[in-house]
Design a protein around this motif. Structure first.
Motif, PDB file in Angstrom:
ATOM      1  N   MET A  25      37.303 -15.520   4.463  1.00 53.48           N
ATOM      2  CA  MET A  25      36.155 -14.618   4.306  1.00 53.48           C
ATOM      3  C   MET A  25      36.187 -13.932   2.942  1.00 53.48           C
ATOM      4  O   MET A  25      35.151 -13.772   2.289  1.00 53.48           O
ATOM      5  N   ASN A  26      37.379 -13.552   2.500  1.00 46.67           N
ATOM      6  CA  ASN A  26      37.527 -12.898   1.195  1.00 46.67           C
ATOM      7  C   ASN A  26      36.969 -13.764   0.058  1.00 46.67           C
ATOM      8  O   ASN A  26      36.496 -13.232  -0.955  1.00 46.67           O
ATOM      9  N   LEU A  28      34.400 -15.884   0.093  1.00 42.39           N
ATOM     10  CA  LEU A  28      32.994 -16.273   0.154  1.00 42.39           C
ATOM     11  C   LEU A  28      32.165 -15.814  -1.051  1.00 42.39           C
ATOM     12  O   LEU A  28      31.325 -16.578  -1.542  1.00 42.39           O
ATOM     13  N   VAL A 119      34.128  -9.507   3.267  1.00 42.01           N
ATOM     14  CA  VAL A 119      33.323 -10.177   2.248  1.00 42.01           C
ATOM     15  C   VAL A 119      32.985  -9.218   1.107  1.00 42.01           C
ATOM     16  O   VAL A 119      33.146  -9.533  -0.076  1.00 42.01           O
TER      17      VAL A 119
END
Length: 264
Positions: A25-26, A28, A119
């Protein structure tokens, strides 16, 4: 042009964890052409019979769960709203004949902020929160997403937050190694083929066609599955889909990230 994403929010604990899924997620934002102007986001935890659009200056943080560490209840994600994008979202839905309302009070539930704090951890991208209606047909949910497709041309990132395999009856709290039940893998494999080949008609009949659909998506618990359909519809103009990540927790709770459309 922004893509749209489906991002599983899993268990609330993800909000404070560092693992292969949170790291995915980091990453994206690095896939996007530039920073989005705003995020329009469907959450499985906001169910409504008519489509609701959040029209809020600063969103309160909703801690809609129980029995977790105190640290989770202290988390705040004070995202700003975007009145212009909220109005345009409402107008696009009205133009498509979708019954729609503004909601001026509801905050961001954990379906929103568990994902968003990984995010965009600084809560510095405006958000427009959207409800889901699991009682609609797949075709109707897809059409709602499709109506919002023009937002992607205005640097708006559309996200659906839920879970493709999400059934508490089948989770195994003792499974902490990341292993997955065979039936859950088979369902995800069917879904991958169906989405990447853009078989919307097959998706609409997933309960009959997909292996183990009754386990993956409970009959009275499809609210976590349907955000996927909304964001797929939002990329109807592109009709490209790719799964960026898949991992599991508790044997069957899937953590998946899907990208629909290309970043341009």
């Amino acid at each position: 042009m922004m893509p749209s994403f489906f991002i599983a929010h899993g268990a609330p604990l993800l909000a404070i964890e560092n693992n292969v899924y949170t790291q995915a997620m980091n990453q994206l934002p690095s896939l996007l052409p530039h920073r989005p102007r705003a995020i329009v986001m469907f959450s499985a935890h906001w169910e409504a019979f008519e489509q609701n659009v959040g029209f809020v200056d600063t969103f309160p943080t909703i801690h809609d769960f129980g029995g977790f560490p105190r640290e989770l209840y202290e988390i705040q994600y004070p995202a700003k709203g975007d009145s212009d994008i909220a109005k345009e979202t409402l107008e696009l839905l009205q133009k498509a004949g979708v019954p729609v309302n503004f909601d001026t009070t509801r905050g961001l539930d954990h379906g929103h902020w568990v994902v968003l704090r990984h995010v965009y951890p600084d809560a510095d991208v405006p958000v427009v929160a959207l409800s889901v209606n699991p009682n609609l047909t797949i075709e109707q949910q897809y059409a709602i997403g499709k109506a919002l497709s023009p937002l992607r041309e205005k640097d708006v990132l559309i996200i659906g937050s839920g879970g493709t395999v999400h059934n508490f009856s089948y989770i195994d709290m003792r499974e902490t190694t990341g292993g997955a039940s065979e039936w859950a893998l088979e369902f995800e494999q069917w879904l991958e083929q169906t989405l990447t080949e853009w078989k919307v008609d097959d998706l609409a009949k997933y309960r009959e066609l997909a292996p183990h659909a009754e386990k993956a998506v409970p009959v009275y618990g499809s609210e976590h599955f349907v955000p996927l359909v909304y964001v797929m519809g939002a990329a109807d103009d592109a009709r490209t889909a790719k799964r960026l990540h898949m991992s599991f927790r508790y044997g069957s709770l899937s953590h998946t990230i899907w990208q629909f459309g290309e970043a341009k």
